[in-house]
Scaffold this active site. Structure first.
Site, PDB file in Angstrom:
ATOM      1  N   HIS A 144      29.559 -26.418   2.642  1.00  0.00           N
ATOM      2  CA  HIS A 144      30.274 -27.692   2.578  1.00  0.00           C
ATOM      3  C   HIS A 144      30.622 -28.164   3.994  1.00  0.00           C
ATOM      4  O   HIS A 144      30.390 -29.322   4.349  1.00  0.00           O
ATOM      5  CB  HIS A 144      31.556 -27.510   1.746  1.00  0.00           C
ATOM      6  CG  HIS A 144      32.494 -28.665   1.781  1.00  0.00           C
ATOM      7  ND1 HIS A 144      32.277 -29.829   1.066  1.00  0.00           N
ATOM      8  CD2 HIS A 144      33.662 -28.852   2.453  1.00  0.00           C
ATOM      9  CE1 HIS A 144      33.283 -30.670   1.286  1.00  0.00           C
ATOM     10  NE2 HIS A 144      34.128 -30.102   2.113  1.00  0.00           N
ATOM     11  N   ARG A 194      28.983 -35.773  12.294  1.00  0.00           N
ATOM     12  CA  ARG A 194      28.540 -35.371  13.639  1.00  0.00           C
ATOM     13  C   ARG A 194      27.167 -34.737  13.542  1.00  0.00           C
ATOM     14  O   ARG A 194      27.027 -33.513  13.581  1.00  0.00           O
ATOM     15  CB  ARG A 194      29.511 -34.329  14.240  1.00  0.00           C
ATOM     16  CG  ARG A 194      30.943 -34.766  14.412  1.00  0.00           C
ATOM     17  CD  ARG A 194      31.797 -33.604  14.908  1.00  0.00           C
ATOM     18  NE  ARG A 194      31.715 -32.456  14.002  1.00  0.00           N
ATOM     19  CZ  ARG A 194      32.507 -32.285  12.937  1.00  0.00           C
ATOM     20  NH1 ARG A 194      33.462 -33.147  12.687  1.00  0.00           N
ATOM     21  NH2 ARG A 194      32.349 -31.241  12.156  1.00  0.00           N
ATOM     22  N   GLU A 221      36.551 -32.275  -5.360  1.00  0.00           N
ATOM     23  CA  GLU A 221      36.095 -31.095  -4.625  1.00  0.00           C
ATOM     24  C   GLU A 221      36.238 -29.883  -5.530  1.00  0.00           C
ATOM     25  O   GLU A 221      37.294 -29.659  -6.119  1.00  0.00           O
ATOM     26  CB  GLU A 221      36.901 -30.897  -3.327  1.00  0.00           C
ATOM     27  CG  GLU A 221      36.581 -31.967  -2.297  1.00  0.00           C
ATOM     28  CD  GLU A 221      37.176 -31.705  -0.917  1.00  0.00           C
ATOM     29  OE1 GLU A 221      38.168 -30.947  -0.834  1.00  0.00           O
ATOM     30  OE2 GLU A 221      36.653 -32.260   0.063  1.00  0.00           O
ATOM     31  N   GLU A 262      36.871 -26.266  -6.068  1.00  0.00           N
ATOM     32  CA  GLU A 262      37.514 -25.194  -5.306  1.00  0.00           C
ATOM     33  C   GLU A 262      38.109 -24.161  -6.254  1.00  0.00           C
ATOM     34  O   GLU A 262      38.306 -24.416  -7.444  1.00  0.00           O
ATOM     35  CB  GLU A 262      38.658 -25.751  -4.434  1.00  0.00           C
ATOM     36  CG  GLU A 262      38.232 -26.866  -3.503  1.00  0.00           C
ATOM     37  CD  GLU A 262      39.261 -27.168  -2.406  1.00  0.00           C
ATOM     38  OE1 GLU A 262      40.166 -26.328  -2.183  1.00  0.00           O
ATOM     39  OE2 GLU A 262      39.145 -28.239  -1.786  1.00  0.00           O
ATOM     40  N   ASP A 278      40.312 -30.712  -5.804  1.00  0.00           N
ATOM     41  CA  ASP A 278      41.021 -31.357  -4.697  1.00  0.00           C
ATOM     42  C   ASP A 278      40.474 -32.784  -4.569  1.00  0.00           C
ATOM     43  O   ASP A 278      39.624 -33.074  -3.732  1.00  0.00           O
ATOM     44  CB  ASP A 278      40.780 -30.543  -3.416  1.00  0.00           C
ATOM     45  CG  ASP A 278      41.455 -31.158  -2.205  1.00  0.00           C
ATOM     46  OD1 ASP A 278      42.429 -31.890  -2.383  1.00  0.00           O
ATOM     47  OD2 ASP A 278      40.983 -30.888  -1.081  1.00  0.00           O
ATOM     48  N   GLN A 297      40.147 -41.024   3.926  1.00  0.00           N
ATOM     49  CA  GLN A 297      40.032 -39.825   4.761  1.00  0.00           C
ATOM     50  C   GLN A 297      39.345 -40.123   6.091  1.00  0.00           C
ATOM     51  O   GLN A 297      39.785 -39.694   7.150  1.00  0.00           O
ATOM     52  CB  GLN A 297      39.240 -38.757   3.987  1.00  0.00           C
ATOM     53  CG  GLN A 297      39.154 -37.399   4.659  1.00  0.00           C
ATOM     54  CD  GLN A 297      38.374 -36.383   3.818  1.00  0.00           C
ATOM     55  OE1 GLN A 297      37.975 -36.674   2.687  1.00  0.00           O
ATOM     56  NE2 GLN A 297      38.156 -35.205   4.361  1.00  0.00           N
ATOM     57  N   THR A 341      36.020 -26.543  -0.500  1.00  0.00           N
ATOM     58  CA  THR A 341      34.926 -26.834  -1.423  1.00  0.00           C
ATOM     59  C   THR A 341      33.870 -25.731  -1.377  1.00  0.00           C
ATOM     60  O   THR A 341      33.380 -25.382  -0.307  1.00  0.00           O
ATOM     61  CB  THR A 341      34.298 -28.188  -1.067  1.00  0.00           C
ATOM     62  OG1 THR A 341      35.339 -29.150  -1.003  1.00  0.00           O
ATOM     63  CG2 THR A 341      33.272 -28.610  -2.102  1.00  0.00           C
TER      64      THR A 341
HETATM   65 MN    MN Z   1      39.637 -29.481  -0.219  1.00  0.00          MN
END
Ligand code: MN
Length: 444
Positions: A148, A157, A215, A217, A249, A256, A375
């Protein structure tokens, strides 16, 4: 923690539904939850899932199933459970957890003399509503899934997907406990600031998120506390970990992207997080432990994040998946569609490493603290644990089986997380579903 009779795959329950093929809750599991009869205003009870039933621990404690010396021995451990307080039970530590696990396992096993006393303490899961299983203290979300981290890093990036600290530091941030809810949860699409267009200038957009995501998790639940100033070593970490839940999540990716630098996610993550209602104990997961190894050409963890036990058995083989059911699928009677599958053992950091790192500076963890893993994506592109990954940042829409497409979540979508452990020589078990449904944004 050695395997014992409670893990014996031959052990059978006197309850028929605990013996059905594919059940998440055989007698080897015994996860804890908090429930009450649907529509009642009874006090919340702590119960243990078995088959399609819940063993009400308030009733079980008073049932006379255990008598004499046994009852006296179990009383201090059962009392917080009978009182509806899972946090107080978790705070009692591993010896208490094991004593109750052994007693419940034996009492629910076929042939147990306690069957007659325990049978009237069962409540059908279909007749119960589930509350948050424990009172969540502090919530930390880590970033332990390297696949992830790499995929998401590459979106932001392309030249340097993984920052240089990733292989040394279990990256995390302190999250928000107040907005953690239990499955099935209705999640309101949040409003927030989003980057101005073009990105370089102008006023940010303000409105409902257009890039709502989930997400996949796991959430580790802290049982035994550690005092402020006294780190938990990696060898001691297991004694502080009570169990695991599935954790969604929810994330607003546009919010974000605009807010996360320089201090990390804030409003993009604090509007809702959903946990599954059953805490699967670390004891139940013991048969599914795996060696944890870094590749020889990879950097090796610093000594405080390394240990014999962690190398031998630090990873957990838990099969995970995400399913999606849109409103239109629901209307047409179509089941949720699986979007991906991964396995928790692909994480870059183990739970013991997360606990050791969290406390190494002296931070105190408390019963009910929740540590999100981050994640848990798999190594392949189709194993992304979020839509951000599966759609390459929203650029490649997913086409669902009946023809609808998704870049991010739409109103009415139900996201379902699943977790299951299957292993030759062990009885299979699961977490039960973790579901959340997106509600439209508030008018304003
Ligand atoms: Mn998370």
């Amino acid at each position: 923690m050695p395997l014992d009779a409670t893990h014996d795959p031959q052990r059978r329950s006197w309850l028929a539904s605990a013996e059905t093929e594919g059940t998440d809750f055989p007698v080897q599991n015994l996860p804890y939850g908090r429930f009450r009869r649907t529509g009642s205003d009874e006090p919340w009870r702590i119960g243990v899932a078995i088959g399609d039933q819940i063993l009400d621990l308030r009733l079980a404690s008073a049932s006379g199933a255990w008598q004499g010396v046994e009852a006296e021995r179990l009383a201090p451990d059962l009392q917080p459970l009978a009182g509806g307080d899972l946090n107080a039970f978790m705070a009692r530590g591993p010896a208490a957890w094991q004593a109750v696990r052994e007693a419940l396992s034996e009492g629910l096993t076929a042939g147990s003399a306690r069957q007659a006393a325990l049978q009237p303490c069962l409540v059908a899961q279909a007749d119960a509503e589930m509350g948050l299983p424990f009172s969540v203290g502090d919530y930390t979300d880590f970033y332990a899934g390297i696949h992830h981290a790499r995929t998401v890093g590459a979106l932001f990036r392309p030249d340097a997907p993984l920052l240089p600290n990733y292989r040394w530091v279990p990256i995390g941030y302190h999250g928000r406990a107040s907005s953690i809810g239990v499955s099935p949860q209705a999640v309101r699409r949040p409003w927030g600031q989003q980057a101005p267009v073009p990105a370089e200038a102008g006023t940010p957009r303000f409105g409902p998120t257009q890039r709502l995501d989930y997400e996949l998790e796991l959430g580790a639940v802290i049982g035994l506390p550690n005092p402020l100033g006294e780190p938990v070593s990696i060898e001691q970490a297991q004694a502080h970990l009570f169990g695991l839940v599935l954790l969604n999540d929810w994330s607003a990716r546009d919010v974000q992207g605009w807010e996360y630098q320089p201090l990390g996610p804030f409003l993009s993550k604090n509007f809702a997080s959903t946990v599954s209602p059953w805490v699967v104990t670390m004891a139940a997961l013991e048969p599914f432990r795996r060696p944890f190894e870094r590749a020889v050409d990879d950097v090796q963890p610093l000594p405080y994040l390394d240990g014999v036990e962690n190398r031998a058995r630090g990873a957990l083989d838990i099969q995970l998946e995400v399913r999606l059911q849109t409103a239109s699928m629901r209307e047409r009677g179509l089941p949720a569609q699986r979007l991906m599958q991964s396995n928790a053992q692909d994480a870059y950091w183990t739970l013991a490493q997360l606990v050791a790192h969290h406390t190494v500076g002296g931070c105190n963890l408390a019963p009910g603290d929740l540590l999100g893993t981050g994640t848990l994506s798999g190594p392949r592109p189709e194993q992304g644990g979020s839509l951000l990954e599966l759609t390459a940042g929203g650029k490649q829409r997913l086409t669902l089986a009946h023809g609808e497409t998704r870049a991010f979540l739409e109103d009415g979508d139900t996201v379902e997380l699943r977790g299951r452990c299957e292993q030759p020589g062990a009885r299979s078990l699961g977490f039960g579903p973790c579901r959340g449904t997106v509600l439209p944004a508030r008018e304003r």
